[in-house]
Write an enzyme that holds these catalytic residues in place. Structure first.
Site, PDB file in Angstrom:
ATOM      1  N   GLY A 197       0.851  -1.190   0.000  1.00 20.28           N
ATOM      2  CA  GLY A 197       0.000   0.000   0.000  1.00 20.28           C
ATOM      3  C   GLY A 197       0.876   1.224   0.000  1.00 20.28           C
ATOM      4  CB  CYS A 256       5.420  -3.961   0.258  1.00 19.78           C
ATOM      5  SG  CYS A 256       6.383  -2.485  -0.046  1.00 19.78           S
ATOM      6  CE1 TYR A 257       1.066   1.017   5.734  1.00 16.99           C
ATOM      7  CE2 TYR A 257      -0.592  -0.705   5.510  1.00 16.99           C
ATOM      8  CZ  TYR A 257      -0.137   0.453   6.117  1.00 16.99           C
ATOM      9  OH  TYR A 257      -0.876   1.037   7.123  1.00 16.99           O
ATOM     10  CG  HIS A 262       5.859  -5.516  -4.517  1.00 15.89           C
ATOM     11  ND1 HIS A 262       4.582  -5.405  -4.042  1.00 15.89           N
ATOM     12  CD2 HIS A 262       6.488  -4.367  -4.185  1.00 15.89           C
ATOM     13  CE1 HIS A 262       4.426  -4.236  -3.451  1.00 15.89           C
ATOM     14  NE2 HIS A 262       5.574  -3.579  -3.516  1.00 15.89           N
ATOM     15  CD  GLU A 319       3.040  -8.378  -5.348  1.00 15.92           C
ATOM     16  OE1 GLU A 319       3.777  -9.110  -4.655  1.00 15.92           O
ATOM     17  OE2 GLU A 319       2.789  -7.195  -5.056  1.00 15.92           O
ATOM     18  CG  ASP A 336     -15.030 -10.989 -20.365  1.00 19.67           C
ATOM     19  OD1 ASP A 336     -14.137 -11.859 -20.396  1.00 19.67           O
ATOM     20  OD2 ASP A 336     -14.813  -9.803 -20.078  1.00 19.67           O
ATOM     21  CE  LYS A 351     -10.705 -10.937 -21.373  1.00 23.85           C
ATOM     22  NZ  LYS A 351     -11.927 -10.113 -21.518  1.00 23.85           N
TER      23      LYS A 351
END
Ligand code: XMP
Length: 513
Positions: free
Chosen positions: A55, A82-83, A172, A174, A230, A369
């Site tokens: 964040g 992180c945060y 991070h 990710e 979609d 997605k």
């Protein structure tokens, strides 16, 4: 909850969706929820693990997002990123300080050294690149924690309390820049939280079909099918679940690519559903005649679409459910997951006001997605529908620059089909995220055979991008471009010049209008 799930608590970082996607890639279901979730709600969610996201705040800001300290008493493993790492350290008796000099403040790719006896890093190399983005750092580690990774500038890159299952990383994991980042998340899920890897699209398909059948009962469902990924996957899922109780209305506005309308129809014909294809080309072209301004084109197409759909819905009569192909990023972005609302999302702008129905049903609401595409494959949809690149709602109307005629649209369709075919044949489609042709409004002089021509210039556009917010032009090999140019000029009457768009976004946009 049908299977084990992980809770991603959102503290407003920019990579929150990415964390959730990584968890799901590891075959573990997760949801992103705002950090304000109460302890009661967390208990009710019953997660096997919790991830605190990054964040933009500092834990010492008076307004910084906090957690109920009771979360650390629930006996549930926590990974702070992180945060989220700093927040955990702050709450558990560590000390987080603002880095005053550049040595402790780290941004970008950082060489990092790991303790591979820690569960988070087990089986991974002892050294690798991580992606850092933090201004604060942990000066004192909380009691019970060990240091599990360090960088040259910072001794406290990762902390671990293996007894309680609490882990914190300053970087991070990710993002792709962090080497083995997904493996670290996988270690947290499997080695720490005891995940069983139950989240697969094959299983989800069966669960979703059962849930839709239960909800819909003997009711009737109406879906606006555009042929995009979609709505196509939503249609296939509903078709499998409720068959003839589903009516799909496919409005063919005449602004689709070559054979696209027939492809959509062919894909849905095998299903035992009510499939309505409305050939609305003439009325759309009439409304658009002489219109040159892009936003005006968009407005006309949007309004006309609603009108056509409304007319068809009236013929069908009252339905119980209106189905929409809303997907999870839309849900997160409209504020359900994140404290800060980025944009409110209307999947089919304004439609619910015009149609007589009781309830909305969104069968893809919890899927990313890539999961939607995977589900489409599980349902047996053809690959050309499932892996389709984005195509704007206003279609080719915004790729014929200036005023529209059927002739210009046909010319563009032919040229665009050659471009796409050659890109696919050259295997370049795997490297390019969106590519299409644009019929410019410029004519120029050429020479063909012994004669002079005065024909249109066609522009080719191909971009690489991950989010479509920024994009770079694709480096298509010259020989591929050459073949495309020769074929289009020889095979498509009315085009005598080809140009390749080499502008990135920004400053240009992906589309020309
Ligand atoms: P731009 O041109 O803004 O495009 O860089 C970014 C992405 O959005 C798509 N796009 C649209 N999609 N309706 C849509 O549904 C629209 O009016 C529209 N305009 C652009 C574009 O194809 C690209 O993927």
């Amino acid at each position: 909850m049908p299977c084990q799930s992980v809770l991603v608590l959102d503290f407003g970082g920019q990579y929150n969706q990415l964390i959730a996607r990584r968890v799901r890639e590891c075959n573990v279901y997760c949801e992103v929820k705002p950090y304000t979730l109460s302890l009661e709600e967390i208990r009710a969610f019953d997660p096997i693990g919790i991830i605190f996201t990054g964040g933009p705040n500092s834990v010492y800001d008076p307004s910084s997002p906090q957690v109920d300290p009771g979360i650390f008493q629930l006996g549930i493993p926590i990974l702070g990123i992180c945060y989220g790492c700093q927040l955990m350290a702050h709450h558990l008796g560590g000390r987080v300080v603002a880095a005053t000099d550049d040595t402790a403040r780290e941004y970008g790719k950082t060489e990092t050294y790991f303790d591979t006896s820690c569960k988070l890093f087990q089986g991974l190399p002892e050294q690798g690149i991580t992606w850092m983005s933090h201004g604060d750092y942990m000066e004192k580690v909380p009691e019970g924690f060990i240091l599990a990774a360090r960088s040259d500038a910072c001794p406290n890159v990762a902390i671990a309390d293996e007894t309680r299952g609490f882990y914190g990383v300053q970087y991070h994991p990710e993002v792709n820049h962090t080497q083995h980042g997904t493996d670290m998340i996988r270690n947290f899920l499997y080695a720490v939280c005891g995940a069983r890897g139950e989240w697969t699209m094959g299983d989800y398909k069966n669960t979703a079909i059962a849930a839709i059948r239960e909800k819909v009962g003997s009711g009737r469902v109406l879906l606006a099918l555009s042929g995009g990924v979609d709505s196509s996957v939503a249609a296939a899922l509903l078709a499998e679940a409720v068959g003839k109780q589903l009516t799909c209305v496919f409005v063919d506005h005449g602004l689709l690519r070559l054979n696209e309308g027939d492809e959509v129809e062919a894909a849905f014909r095998p299903w035992d559903i009510n499939f309505v294809r409305v050939d609305a080309e003439t009325r759309f072209l009439l409304k658009l005649a002489g219109v040159t301004e892009p936003e005006h084109k968009r407005k006309i197409i949007g309004e006309e679409f609603i009108r056509v759909f409304e007319e068809e819905a009236k013929k069908i009569g009252a339905v119980d459910f209106l189905a929409q192909g809303t997907i999870y990023p839309d849900v997160i972005e409209s504020g359900a997951g994140n404290a800060a609302v980025i944009k409110s999302h209307h999947n089919v702008g304004g439609l619910p006001d015009y149609v007589d129905f009781k309830e909305i049903i969104e069968p893809l609401r919890m899927l990313f997605k890539d999961e939607v595409r995977q589900l489409g494959r599980e349902l047996g949809l053809p690959e050309y529908l499932v892996s389709r690149q984005p195509f704007p709602g206003p279609g080719l109307a915004i790729r014929v620059i200036g005023d529209l005629t059927k002739e210009k649209l046909d010319t563009l369709r032919e040229a665009d089909a050659i471009f796409r075919q050659e890109i696919a044949d050259a295997g370049e489609d795997k490297n390019i995220n969106q590519y299409f042709a644009v019929l410019t409004n410029t004519r120029s002089v050429g020479v063909m055979g012994d004669g002079r021509t005065y024909d249109y210039t066609l522009a080719l556009r191909a971009v690489t991008t991950s989010d479509f917010m920024t994009a770079d032009w694709a480096r298509i090999p010259y020989d591929v471009l050459d073949k495309i140019s020769v074929r289009i000029v020889n095979e498509v009457p009315g085009i005598n010049r080809i140009v390749y768009d080499i502008t990135s976004k920004p400053p240009a946009t992906i589309e020309w209008e």
